[in-house]
Write an enzyme that holds these catalytic residues in place. Structure first.
Site, PDB file in Angstrom:
ATOM      1  N   HIS A   1      -4.686 -17.906  -2.299  1.00 43.90           N
ATOM      2  CA  HIS A   1      -4.370 -17.116  -3.493  1.00 43.90           C
ATOM      3  C   HIS A   1      -3.822 -17.991  -4.616  1.00 43.90           C
ATOM      4  CE1 HIS A   1      -4.123 -14.333  -0.043  1.00 43.90           C
ATOM      5  NE2 HIS A   1      -4.849 -13.587  -0.842  1.00 43.90           N
TER       6      HIS A   1
ATOM      7  N   GLU B   1      -3.906 -15.170   8.458  1.00 46.15           N
ATOM      8  CA  GLU B   1      -3.118 -15.700   7.349  1.00 46.15           C
ATOM      9  C   GLU B   1      -1.739 -16.092   7.865  1.00 46.15           C
ATOM     10  OE1 GLU B   1      -2.911 -13.237   3.833  1.00 46.15           O
ATOM     11  OE2 GLU B   1      -0.831 -13.821   3.524  1.00 46.15           O
TER      12      GLU B   1
ATOM     13  N   TRP C   1     -12.822   0.911   4.297  1.00 51.30           N
ATOM     14  CA  TRP C   1     -12.999   0.683   2.863  1.00 51.30           C
ATOM     15  C   TRP C   1     -14.116   1.555   2.273  1.00 51.30           C
ATOM     16  CZ3 TRP C   1     -12.131  -5.366   2.875  1.00 51.30           C
ATOM     17  CH2 TRP C   1     -10.752  -5.599   2.968  1.00 51.30           C
TER      18      TRP C   1
ATOM     19  N   LYS D   1       0.800  -1.211   0.000  1.00 54.08           N
ATOM     20  CA  LYS D   1       0.000   0.000   0.000  1.00 54.08           C
ATOM     21  C   LYS D   1       0.838   1.270   0.000  1.00 54.08           C
ATOM     22  CE  LYS D   1      -3.416  -0.063   2.958  1.00 54.08           C
ATOM     23  NZ  LYS D   1      -4.682   0.299   2.293  1.00 54.08           N
TER      24      LYS D   1
HETATM   25  N1  GLN Z   1     -15.602 -13.659   5.153  1.00 53.89           N
HETATM   26  C1  GLN Z   1     -14.874 -13.103   4.050  1.00 53.89           C
HETATM   27  C2  GLN Z   1     -14.688 -14.155   2.985  1.00 53.89           C
HETATM   28  O1  GLN Z   1     -14.496 -15.270   3.292  1.00 53.89           O
HETATM   29  C3  GLN Z   1     -13.538 -12.574   4.473  1.00 53.89           C
HETATM   30  C4  GLN Z   1     -12.794 -11.940   3.337  1.00 53.89           C
HETATM   31  C5  GLN Z   1     -11.527 -11.231   3.744  1.00 53.89           C
HETATM   32  O2  GLN Z   1     -11.035 -11.392   4.833  1.00 53.89           O
HETATM   33  N2  GLN Z   1     -10.964 -10.432   2.888  1.00 53.89           N
HETATM   34  O3  GLN Z   1     -14.682 -13.873   1.824  1.00 53.89           O
END
Ligand code: GLN
Ligand code: ZN
Length: 765
Positions: free
Chosen positions: A705, A676, A572, A123
């Site tokens: 991903h 993550e 956002w 970012k």
């Molecule tokens: N609950 C959302 C999903 O599974 C979470 C998405 C995210 O953390 N960006 O899509």
């Protein structure tokens, strides 16, 4: 009546959005990448967009040149400086090929067979724009490649504009980059400066008078070494034949103020929206021959400026500075949508409150005229502005006494659970009877073609609400069946009915509006259309309860309710400028709290509140972190903690840097946090371990991903690493993030392996 200033104030711009009012650049890029359009077609669209953009800026004393980019301005700078990653050097193809190789990576099955991974993206300061991180190593050497800039300079001049080239300054460039080995970016400064000097000389030879040299690093915390580097760099560039406008934005100079004022440049740009309080001391410290450019119109929001109030403040400054004063937006207009006149569906009143990039330039034109020719020259414009502001200030759509009263009644008790975690966990275990290493997912399942087609048809009115609901319920049923067959322990409904995790909630809350074309570039060809939070937030109806209740009715397994948290919704969105962010966040928190309680009342025992964007709201300055974290965490707690002890609250964050916010994460006090971790070999759990993080954690065991199917062994290995740091009783097994971008054909085998991994782990004991 006020007398006009005697000297002429100049008007300029720092940068203009390049995507085009209808995202023309995106479509041209994507057609080119798919091989459906030629390089010439892409470059043609780009040249058209530049021409239109300059046309939109016509009449300014200087227009920016070099702010346009085919992907990213930082990557452009890397190319200008000849700093290409070693992995692409020597590969065949045009320069544009090379450029997109770094921008997007390329897999081996692409035509040219050279697999290249993309540059890392991160970012840009505290914005939602992402740039390609410059890469440094011991082999890094720089060499000037000025063609892009010179071409655009020639174009702008040919079209009759007074061009001001824009560069990212050497210190910000080094600061943004990352070393691939032990090389310290600062150690490259001596090599880098001659290339900048050469470029400035070249621009001087072209007859360029002013160059905008962006150094937003000056609004961040700098160590003494980096501050020194500023002195070294600008001393070295001080005898170039151009005048440098040292350009800062996004915040206050703070402890770098003296430094910024003392550098040997011809002018300084200050973000006079965020740093208005510093203007007086900058004027005091700035040498009398230097220009001061003030960014007086907010380049980060979509609201009209209060022009009369601005003039009340600015006129005396203009008197004092005379022709040393320039005016501009606070930062590049890259961060706002292009043109409000594209919007056809906003009602007239709401429309009148807004200003996109084009309108912000118009506001500056009015200010410019008022300063140079007196307010009399813009009477009608000022009256119209005032009327719009008054309508917004007094609108009942903005101000809702019921919401304000509820916010006023917030006290510390609202954010408290009934009992501390150790007591809650006992009653939750009793109630939920989950196995050791419970398995779950993060919320979304694949957003298939079918789902998207149905949603589009529904939005276009081709599908009625009843039929849409039936079809979405079929999707939910499908995903529940899959999860039962997989043997997951805690199920989700799959989020089929959601277009986007913020927009979905914004659309159902009062106080939110949606534009048609309010796109802002996020990275490359990707744009986001942030919802506009304009008023006091309330929730007229339950937003998710029917869907989740339906999903729960299909299974005996616990169904996890799925919500987006207040901080993420706030971060956002385009937010209000007439009240602090913290207050809007509290309002969102109360609305989500109501939803949480409704879910609980509907028999949902596990509720996840996603806070994917909590970390990215951190202010640029560390000294402001605590303040942000305290209201952000409190908002989360308000939304989550109105439930009984037996209800299990989850939160999810899809990033991996917790080192400096672990305390805040612990204060959120979610019963379970999923994060993550798969790409870090669980090392990032060290910080949870060191902090003795007390609650449950689901460290993601596979990277969503990537299309790769993770093996059972791989995931077992990761979880064993996790169990070395966190007691097994407090571990969950789940992917890194939601699965909406994947295919079912990838999701099924991956989750089969994940469930199998959990079985192996349980057998360990
Ligand atoms: N609950 C959302 C999903 O599974 C979470 C998405 C995210 O953390 N960006 O899509
Ligand atoms: Zn996530």
């Amino acid at each position: 009546m006020r007398r006009p200033t005697e000297h002429k104030t100049l008007l300029h711009n720092l940068g203009f959005p390049r995507i085009g009012a209808r995202r023309e650049l995106k479509f041209a890029q994507e057609a080119f990448w798919k091989g459906e359009a030629t390089e010439a077609a892409l470059l043609g669209t780009a040249a058209d967009l530049r021409q239109q953009n300059w046309q939109r800026q016509a009449g300014l004393d200087f227009v920016p040149v070099g702010d346009f980019s085919l992907y990213d301005q930082v990557l452009d700078m890397s190319f200008t400086l000849g700093n290409l990653p070693a992995r692409i050097q020597g590969l065949e193809g045009s320069e544009l090929d090379q450029y997109f190789r770094v921008a997007r990576g390329r897999s081996a099955n692409d035509a040219d067979d050279n697999a290249v991974h993309a540059g890392e993206m991160t970012k840009w300061f505290d914005t939602n724009y992402h740039y390609i991180v410059p890469e440094f190593s011991a082999e890094t050497c720089f060499s000037l490649n000025p063609a892009r800039l010179l071409t655009q300079l020639a174009e702008a001049r040919e079209q009759g504009h007074n061009a001001k080239p824009v560069l990212i300054g050497p210190i910000t460039y080094l600061l943004l980059g990352k070393s691939k080995d032990e090389t310290q970016p600062l150690s490259l400064l001596a090599q880098l400066l001659p290339v900048y000097a050469e470029l400035l000389d070249l621009l001087a030879e072209q007859g360029v008078e002013w160059v905008q040299i962006d150094e937003p690093a000056l609004v961040t915390d700098l160590s003494p070494e980096w501050q020194d580097a500023f002195r070294t760099a600008y001393a070295a560039l001080s005898d170039s034949g151009v005048k440098l406008l040292l350009t800062t934005y996004f915040g206050q100079l703070g402890d770098n103020l003296e430094l910024a004022c003392s550098l040997p440049v011809a002018g300084l740009h200050l973000d006079a929206v965020n740093a208005r309080a510093e203007v007086a001391s900058v004027i005091r410290q700035l040498a009398a021959d230097k220009v001061l450019s003030l960014g007086v119109v907010n380049g980060r929001n979509i609201w009209k400026t209060d022009l009369s109030a601005l003039l009340d403040w600015l006129e005396p400054v203009a008197q004092q500075l005379g022709k040393r004063l320039w005016i501009a937006p606070s930062c590049s207009l890259l961060h706002v949508p292009v043109d409000l006149s594209s919007e056809q569906t906003l009602d007239a009143e709401f429309h009148s409150w807004l200003a996109f990039a084009q309108q912000k330039l118009d506001e500056l034109r009015v200010i410019h005229s008022a300063l140079n020719h007196g307010r009399d020259s813009v009477v009608a414009e000022l009256a119209e502005n005032l009327a719009a502001l008054n309508s917004r200030r007094t609108s009942h759509r903005v101000h809702n006494p019921r919401v304000q009263k509820a916010v006023g009644a917030i006290d510390a008790a609202l954010g408290e659970r009934n009992s501390p975690y150790p007591q809650r966990v006992a009653v939750q275990r009793e109630k939920l009877k989950l196995p050791l290493y419970p398995t779950t997912t993060i919320g979304s399942f694949p957003q298939t073609q079918g789902i998207r087609q149905n949603r589009r048809a529904f939005k276009r009115g081709e599908l009625d609400a009843g039929e849409y609901e039936i079809r979405m319920k079929q999707e939910i049923e499908f995903s529940v069946k899959q999860q039962e067959a997989l043997g997951l322990d805690v199920l989700v409904h799959g989020e089929a009915e959601r277009n986007d995790m913020v927009e979905y909630f914004g659309e159902q809350l009062d106080g939110y509006a949606f534009s048609q074309f309010g796109w802002v570039q996020s990275y490359g060809s990707r744009c986001v259309k942030p919802p506009i939070l304009f008023g006091d937030i309330s929730r007229p109806n339950a937003m998710t309860v029917e869907w989740i209740k339906y999903a729960q009715s299909l299974t005996d397994k616990p169904m996890k309710g799925m919500l987006t948290g207040p901080v993420t919704i706030l971060n956002w969105s385009f937010v209000r400028d007439d009240q602090p962010r913290s207050l809007s966040c509290q309002q969102l928190a109360l609305a989500i709290r109501d939803e949480v309680q409704d879910l609980e009342a509907a028999g949902i025992n596990i509720i996840q509140i996603d806070e994917a964007a909590l970390r990215e709201g951190l202010p640029l300055r560390r000294s402001q972190w605590n303040e942000y974290l305290s209201w952000a965490v409190e908002s989360f707690r308000i939304s989550a903690n109105g439930v009984s002890d037996t209800t299990q609250i989850h939160t999810h964050m899809c990033y991996s840097e917790f080192n400096d916010i672990i305390e805040a994460i612990a204060q959120m006090d979610a019963d379970v946090i999923t994060i993550e971790t798969s790409r870090s070999d669980m090392e990032l759990l060290d910080v949870f371990d060191a902090f003795h993080y007390p609650n449950e954690i689901g460290p993601g065991v596979y990277d969503i991903h990537s299309p790769n199917i993770p093996s059972v062994e791989q995931m077992v290995k990761l979880m064993r690493l996790a169990a070395q740091r966190i007691p097994a009783e407090r571990l969950w097994v789940n992917p890194d993030c939601g699965l909406k971008t994947r295919q079912w054909s990838e999701v099924i085998p991956a989750l089969q392996n994940m469930v199998e991994a959990a079985r192996v782990l349980r057998a360990d004991r």
